[in-house]
Scaffold this motif. Sequence first.
Motif, PDB file in Angstrom:
ATOM      1  N   VAL A  26      -5.691   3.501   4.664  1.00 47.87           N
ATOM      2  CA  VAL A  26      -7.139   3.487   4.638  1.00 47.87           C
ATOM      3  C   VAL A  26      -7.720   4.841   4.372  1.00 47.87           C
ATOM      4  CG1 VAL A  26      -6.977   3.519   7.170  1.00 47.87           C
ATOM      5  CG2 VAL A  26      -9.138   3.179   6.139  1.00 47.87           C
ATOM      6  N   LEU A  27      -7.339   5.786   5.140  1.00 45.20           N
ATOM      7  CA  LEU A  27      -7.957   7.087   5.020  1.00 45.20           C
ATOM      8  C   LEU A  27      -6.908   8.018   4.470  1.00 45.20           C
ATOM      9  CD1 LEU A  27      -9.752   6.937   8.408  1.00 45.20           C
ATOM     10  CD2 LEU A  27     -10.676   6.362   6.224  1.00 45.20           C
ATOM     11  N   THR A  28      -6.425   7.474   4.109  1.00 44.02           N
ATOM     12  CA  THR A  28      -5.598   8.310   3.467  1.00 44.02           C
ATOM     13  C   THR A  28      -6.740   8.885   2.731  1.00 44.02           C
ATOM     14  OG1 THR A  28      -4.722   6.243   2.640  1.00 44.02           O
ATOM     15  CG2 THR A  28      -3.260   7.694   3.866  1.00 44.02           C
ATOM     16  N   ALA A 172      -4.892  -5.398  10.083  1.00 43.68           N
ATOM     17  CA  ALA A 172      -6.254  -5.802   9.716  1.00 43.68           C
ATOM     18  C   ALA A 172      -7.240  -5.474  10.829  1.00 43.68           C
ATOM     19  CB  ALA A 172      -6.282  -7.295   9.393  1.00 43.68           C
ATOM     20  N   GLN A 173      -6.820  -5.662  12.070  1.00 44.65           N
ATOM     21  CA  GLN A 173      -7.700  -5.341  13.198  1.00 44.65           C
ATOM     22  C   GLN A 173      -8.017  -3.852  13.234  1.00 44.65           C
ATOM     23  OE1 GLN A 173      -5.583  -6.843  16.610  1.00 44.65           O
ATOM     24  NE2 GLN A 173      -5.591  -8.947  15.815  1.00 44.65           N
ATOM     25  N   LYS A 248      -3.623  -2.220  -7.330  1.00 45.29           N
ATOM     26  CA  LYS A 248      -2.569  -3.213  -7.107  1.00 45.29           C
ATOM     27  C   LYS A 248      -1.187  -2.723  -7.534  1.00 45.29           C
ATOM     28  CE  LYS A 248      -1.244  -7.981  -8.082  1.00 45.29           C
ATOM     29  NZ  LYS A 248      -1.608  -9.243  -8.774  1.00 45.29           N
ATOM     30  N   THR A 249      -1.072  -2.234  -8.761  1.00 45.50           N
ATOM     31  CA  THR A 249       0.242  -1.799  -9.263  1.00 45.50           C
ATOM     32  C   THR A 249       0.781  -0.631  -8.455  1.00 45.50           C
ATOM     33  OG1 THR A 249      -0.279  -2.567 -11.502  1.00 45.50           O
ATOM     34  CG2 THR A 249       1.489  -0.940 -11.270  1.00 45.50           C
ATOM     35  N   ALA A 250      -0.058   0.344  -8.176  1.00 48.83           N
ATOM     36  CA  ALA A 250       0.376   1.502  -7.396  1.00 48.83           C
ATOM     37  C   ALA A 250       0.822   1.086  -6.001  1.00 48.83           C
ATOM     38  CB  ALA A 250      -0.759   2.513  -7.294  1.00 48.83           C
ATOM     39  N   ASP A 251       0.080   0.177  -5.387  1.00 49.69           N
ATOM     40  CA  ASP A 251       0.420  -0.255  -4.030  1.00 49.69           C
ATOM     41  C   ASP A 251       1.719  -1.053  -4.003  1.00 49.69           C
ATOM     42  OD1 ASP A 251      -1.814   1.026  -3.102  1.00 49.69           O
ATOM     43  OD2 ASP A 251      -3.053  -0.787  -3.028  1.00 49.69           O
ATOM     44  N   PRO A 272      -2.290  -4.944   4.686  1.00 48.16           N
ATOM     45  CA  PRO A 272      -3.680  -4.865   5.184  1.00 48.16           C
ATOM     46  C   PRO A 272      -4.264  -3.460   5.134  1.00 48.16           C
ATOM     47  CG  PRO A 272      -2.337  -6.185   6.656  1.00 48.16           C
ATOM     48  CD  PRO A 272      -1.390  -5.521   5.696  1.00 48.16           C
ATOM     49  N   LEU A 273      -3.405  -2.441   5.174  1.00 52.26           N
ATOM     50  CA  LEU A 273      -3.877  -1.066   5.094  1.00 52.26           C
ATOM     51  C   LEU A 273      -4.136  -0.638   3.653  1.00 52.26           C
ATOM     52  CD1 LEU A 273      -1.429   0.641   7.610  1.00 52.26           C
ATOM     53  CD2 LEU A 273      -3.536  -0.608   8.090  1.00 52.26           C
ATOM     54  N   GLN A 274      -3.457  -1.287   2.730  1.00 54.64           N
ATOM     55  CA  GLN A 274      -3.605  -0.932   1.324  1.00 54.64           C
ATOM     56  C   GLN A 274      -4.816  -1.589   0.684  1.00 54.64           C
ATOM     57  OE1 GLN A 274       0.429  -2.203   0.058  1.00 54.64           O
ATOM     58  NE2 GLN A 274       0.696  -0.106  -0.657  1.00 54.64           N
TER      59      GLN A 274
END
Length: 319
Positions: A26-28, A172-173, A248-251, A272-274
Amino acid sequence: MRRTRNPARSRAMARVASAVLSTALVLTGCSHTSHPSHTAHQDTGKAAEGSRPVPPDARHIALKGAVNVRDLGGYRTSDGKQLRYGVVFRGDALGKLTPADLAVTSKLGLKSVVDFRLPVEVRTDGADRLPKGASAIPLPIDDTGLYERTTAAIGSRDPAQQQKALGDGKGAQTMQRIYRTFVTEAGARHQFAKVLDTIADGKRLPLLFHCTSGKDRTGWMSYVLLRAVGVPARTAEADYLLSSDIRKTADEKTREGLKKSGVMKDPQLIVPLQEVRKDYLGAALTEADHRYGSFDAYLSKGLGLDAGTLHKLRTRLLK
């Protein structure tokens, strides 16, 4: 016989664990869609009928060292005005831009690059590589410890620990909790408001704002900006949701790498984090309604934007 710990391998695994935070959290890198013309697209606001207003590659700026850099120009407001191209951009971390990327970004004429990343993210992923003429504006936004907790879980190489941290809906939470802090935390509100004030002032435009993966802090900032100048909520939501398509592809490659390296037995835990999801955005919007009564009240009371600032934003960005 007990296996001797290999320091070099341990360091390599630590780098892999850190790398996932650079592309997944996420924060990445990977290849991208073609560079848009910045002139041809016309957004009619059809997202209000439930469809996405633009395809995933629209406004996307093709770079090798960053995945999710986009021009926010072209969107239509409810009263028919259009955001100017080439004024405000959103993106992910710029620390891995190649010389060719810098040549592309130099053509954007950027004066300012706002970085929402925390110091630990900058240390892991590297400071931004900025095109000539652009100045950095560090405005870190707290991630409530997600980065370090998830790095620890992934770096442990322990499936049980990873499942405990991220499984059974916990990922997700966690994301929903993070999004609520965008509204509840005074520090976050201050940083988001600072960007809007800077844009309204106009002296440091064109401007690009980004976090690590360009989807959560950046996604909320983009949503708020679009809504503040009168873009319909469904259109602003659609811009937010494009990050999952673009990344999508990178993840997928990140998850494949974690699996092949043995760092994660079940890399699906980080999905969920991506991703960006409607319920993540919804968590922030619900919090804004709960605390302030409406999104407009969040802008005025939560972010401190007065009528003059909102007018300046519209004047700077719309035509």
